[in-house]
Structure formats: structure tokens, C-alpha cells
Scaffold this motif. Structure first.
Motif, mmCIF file in Angstrom:
data_model
loop_
_atom_site.group_PDB
_atom_site.id
_atom_site.type_symbol
_atom_site.label_atom_id
_atom_site.label_comp_id
_atom_site.label_asym_id
_atom_site.label_seq_id
_atom_site.Cartn_x
_atom_site.Cartn_y
_atom_site.Cartn_z
ATOM 1 N N LEU A 59 0.819 -1.212 0.000
ATOM 2 C CA LEU A 59 0.000 0.000 0.000
ATOM 3 C C LEU A 59 0.855 1.265 0.000
ATOM 4 O O LEU A 59 0.608 2.206 -0.753
ATOM 5 C CB LEU A 59 -0.958 0.009 1.188
ATOM 6 C CG LEU A 59 -2.038 -1.076 1.186
ATOM 7 C CD1 LEU A 59 -2.853 -1.021 2.471
ATOM 8 C CD2 LEU A 59 -2.933 -0.915 -0.032
ATOM 9 N N SER A 60 1.863 1.297 0.859
ATOM 10 C CA SER A 60 2.726 2.488 0.930
ATOM 11 C C SER A 60 3.935 2.382 0.005
ATOM 12 O O SER A 60 4.707 3.332 -0.104
ATOM 13 C CB SER A 60 3.203 2.702 2.365
ATOM 14 O OG SER A 60 4.049 1.643 2.764
ATOM 15 N N LYS A 61 4.092 1.222 -0.647
ATOM 16 C CA LYS A 61 5.241 0.957 -1.516
ATOM 17 C C LYS A 61 6.552 1.219 -0.770
ATOM 18 O O LYS A 61 7.439 1.900 -1.246
ATOM 19 C CB LYS A 61 5.153 1.787 -2.794
ATOM 20 C CG LYS A 61 3.999 1.380 -3.686
ATOM 21 C CD LYS A 61 3.850 2.278 -4.896
ATOM 22 C CE LYS A 61 4.965 2.041 -5.858
ATOM 23 N NZ LYS A 61 4.793 2.771 -7.131
ATOM 24 N N THR A 62 6.643 0.633 0.431
ATOM 25 C CA THR A 62 7.812 0.830 1.286
ATOM 26 C C THR A 62 8.418 -0.516 1.665
ATOM 27 O O THR A 62 7.717 -1.421 2.106
ATOM 28 C CB THR A 62 7.431 1.601 2.559
ATOM 29 O OG1 THR A 62 6.850 2.845 2.185
ATOM 30 C CG2 THR A 62 8.638 1.845 3.431
ATOM 31 N N LYS A 63 9.730 -0.606 1.508
ATOM 32 C CA LYS A 63 10.481 -1.801 1.889
ATOM 33 C C LYS A 63 11.334 -1.442 3.100
ATOM 34 O O LYS A 63 12.036 -0.432 3.096
ATOM 35 C CB LYS A 63 11.381 -2.226 0.735
ATOM 36 C CG LYS A 63 12.154 -3.501 0.988
ATOM 37 C CD LYS A 63 13.177 -3.791 -0.101
ATOM 38 C CE LYS A 63 12.564 -4.034 -1.436
ATOM 39 N NZ LYS A 63 13.542 -4.562 -2.426
ATOM 40 N N LYS A 64 11.241 -2.259 4.147
ATOM 41 C CA LYS A 64 12.082 -2.084 5.337
ATOM 42 C C LYS A 64 12.886 -3.363 5.534
ATOM 43 O O LYS A 64 12.331 -4.449 5.602
ATOM 44 C CB LYS A 64 11.237 -1.807 6.575
ATOM 45 C CG LYS A 64 10.559 -0.463 6.539
ATOM 46 C CD LYS A 64 9.789 -0.199 7.810
ATOM 47 C CE LYS A 64 9.075 1.137 7.721
ATOM 48 N NZ LYS A 64 8.304 1.426 8.915
ATOM 49 N N VAL A 65 14.192 -3.183 5.639
ATOM 50 C CA VAL A 65 15.089 -4.329 5.753
ATOM 51 C C VAL A 65 16.033 -4.132 6.930
ATOM 52 O O VAL A 65 16.525 -3.025 7.163
ATOM 53 C CB VAL A 65 15.916 -4.507 4.462
ATOM 54 C CG1 VAL A 65 16.735 -5.779 4.514
ATOM 55 C CG2 VAL A 65 15.039 -4.497 3.235
ATOM 56 N N LEU A 66 16.262 -5.207 7.652
ATOM 57 C CA LEU A 66 17.255 -5.222 8.723
ATOM 58 C C LEU A 66 18.287 -6.274 8.360
ATOM 59 O O LEU A 66 17.955 -7.440 8.154
ATOM 60 C CB LEU A 66 16.613 -5.561 10.066
ATOM 61 C CG LEU A 66 17.575 -5.926 11.202
ATOM 62 C CD1 LEU A 66 18.505 -4.767 11.531
ATOM 63 C CD2 LEU A 66 16.817 -6.370 12.423
ATOM 64 N N PHE A 67 19.538 -5.849 8.259
ATOM 65 C CA PHE A 67 20.648 -6.762 8.003
ATOM 66 C C PHE A 67 21.510 -6.832 9.257
ATOM 67 O O PHE A 67 21.788 -5.802 9.870
ATOM 68 C CB PHE A 67 21.537 -6.256 6.860
ATOM 69 C CG PHE A 67 20.866 -6.181 5.529
ATOM 70 C CD1 PHE A 67 20.584 -7.331 4.818
ATOM 71 C CD2 PHE A 67 20.534 -4.951 4.975
ATOM 72 C CE1 PHE A 67 19.972 -7.260 3.579
ATOM 73 C CE2 PHE A 67 19.933 -4.868 3.737
ATOM 74 C CZ PHE A 67 19.651 -6.028 3.031
ATOM 75 N N VAL A 68 21.936 -8.018 9.605
ATOM 76 C CA VAL A 68 22.978 -8.177 10.615
ATOM 77 C C VAL A 68 24.263 -8.406 9.822
ATOM 78 O O VAL A 68 24.396 -9.388 9.095
ATOM 79 C CB VAL A 68 22.690 -9.358 11.575
ATOM 80 C CG1 VAL A 68 23.843 -9.527 12.551
ATOM 81 C CG2 VAL A 68 21.379 -9.137 12.307
ATOM 82 N N VAL A 69 25.170 -7.469 9.951
ATOM 83 C CA VAL A 69 26.386 -7.432 9.144
ATOM 84 C C VAL A 69 27.433 -8.389 9.701
ATOM 85 O O VAL A 69 27.525 -8.597 10.915
ATOM 86 C CB VAL A 69 26.924 -5.980 9.106
ATOM 87 C CG1 VAL A 69 28.207 -5.897 8.334
ATOM 88 C CG2 VAL A 69 25.884 -5.043 8.526
ATOM 89 N N ASP A 70 28.227 -8.947 8.811
ATOM 90 C CA ASP A 70 29.295 -9.872 9.172
ATOM 91 C C ASP A 70 30.284 -9.220 10.142
ATOM 92 O O ASP A 70 30.568 -8.025 10.046
ATOM 93 C CB ASP A 70 30.029 -10.305 7.901
ATOM 94 C CG ASP A 70 31.039 -11.390 8.157
ATOM 95 O OD1 ASP A 70 30.624 -12.518 8.468
ATOM 96 O OD2 ASP A 70 32.245 -11.095 8.050
ATOM 97 N N LYS A 71 30.818 -10.012 11.060
ATOM 98 C CA LYS A 71 31.744 -9.512 12.088
ATOM 99 C C LYS A 71 33.043 -8.979 11.492
ATOM 100 O O LYS A 71 33.730 -8.179 12.119
ATOM 101 C CB LYS A 71 32.072 -10.638 13.072
ATOM 102 C CG LYS A 71 30.898 -11.065 13.906
ATOM 103 C CD LYS A 71 31.223 -12.264 14.766
ATOM 104 C CE LYS A 71 29.957 -12.693 15.477
ATOM 105 N NZ LYS A 71 29.960 -14.061 15.884
ATOM 106 N N GLU A 72 33.394 -9.418 10.302
ATOM 107 C CA GLU A 72 34.651 -9.014 9.665
ATOM 108 C C GLU A 72 34.609 -7.593 9.099
ATOM 109 O O GLU A 72 35.632 -7.050 8.708
ATOM 110 C CB GLU A 72 34.998 -9.987 8.535
ATOM 111 C CG GLU A 72 35.124 -11.429 8.975
ATOM 112 C CD GLU A 72 36.258 -11.655 9.953
ATOM 113 O OE1 GLU A 72 37.359 -11.114 9.727
ATOM 114 O OE2 GLU A 72 36.052 -12.370 10.941
#
Length: 147
Positions: A67-80
């Protein structure tokens, strides 16, 4: 005369192959750019739209609101990941106003301005917000499609 015809035919064939390759690559990248869901080419779409490099990740969560054409993403980034280099390379700025994170539904105790970095921009085609917590190695991206 026969050799001349063969050379002309070969050159035309090579030009046709190059044109088909160009059209194919252009069509493929256009499909990635226009892909708005969380399924196919999610990271590539985010990188193209928000001009950010998504580094090697350990996990991710993605939600797309049609409906709002919104993407929300959460990434857990590599420790390196070298967060200092990543912050500089992607032109992230130290968080000034925790209120700008309200769309991510973070609890106030989760936000430490010393470790949070942000970049946001609105163009004719999208509006995005990129937030990195250098301590927890979490990268949030909110991408709103305007086209």
C-alpha cells in the motif's frame, strides 16, 4: 566478391550479437531496479536505489508494504566488516536526531547516538534512509518507491 559478402555477413552477425547482449543486460538490470518485493534481487535493488553497498551479512529480515510501496530491511552485518571504512565509503553521518529513526520502531534504550550513523535522501524515484549501529552491526534500510 564472395569473400567480401562473407565478411559483411560476419560483421552484421557480430553487431547483432552485441546488440542482443546489450538489450539483454539492460533488460536484466531494469528488472532488478524495478523489483520492489523482498524476494528476487532484494539486495541488488536496494543497492541500486539507495546507492549503498550492502556488505556481507549474517542474516536479514525484509518487509514490503504494497500500500505504501515501502520496503524495510534489517541486516545483521558480518563480524569481519570494518565499520569505520564502511561509514566513510557510504557517506554515513553520525546520528543527530533519534526522532528520525521513528519509522524503524526502535526502543529509546536501543538507540545510542554515539554508535548510530545515518544517511537519507529523496529523489524523484525513491526516498531512502540508511541507518547503521556500529556496535551491534545492524544495518537498517527503509526504501520508499515514489515511481
Amino acid at each position: 566478391m564472395k569473400l567480401k559478402n562473407i565478411l559483411i555477413l560476419a560483421v552484421c552477425f557480430i553487431i547483432a550479437i552485441i546488440c542482443l547482449g546489450y538489450v539483454g543486460i539492460r533488460s536484466f538490470t531494469k528488472n532488478i531496479y524495478n523489483s520492489q518485493n523482498c524476494e528476487w534481487a532484494n539486495i541488488d535493488n536496494i543497492e541500486m536505489r539507495s546507492m549503498v553497498d550492502v556488505p556481507k551479512i549474517e542474516s536479514s529480515e525484509c518487509n514490503y508494504d504494497t500500500l505504501s510501496k515501502t520496503k524495510k530491511v534489517l541486516f545483521v552485518v558480518d563480524k569481519e566488516l570494518n565499520t569505520e571504512d564502511y561509514i566513510a565509503k557510504n557517506k554515513l553521518q553520525k546520528l543527530v536526531s533519534p526522532e528520525s529513526l521513528s519509522s524503524f520502531n526502535l526502543k529509546p534504550e536501543e538507540i545510542t547516538p554515539e554508535t548510530f550513523y545515518i544517511r537519507e535522501k529523496t529523489t524523484e524515484w525513491e526516498s531512502y534512509k540508511i541507518v547503521l549501529d556500529s556496535k551491534s552491526r545492524k544495518l537498517w534500510i527503509e526504501l520508499k518507491y515514489l515511481d
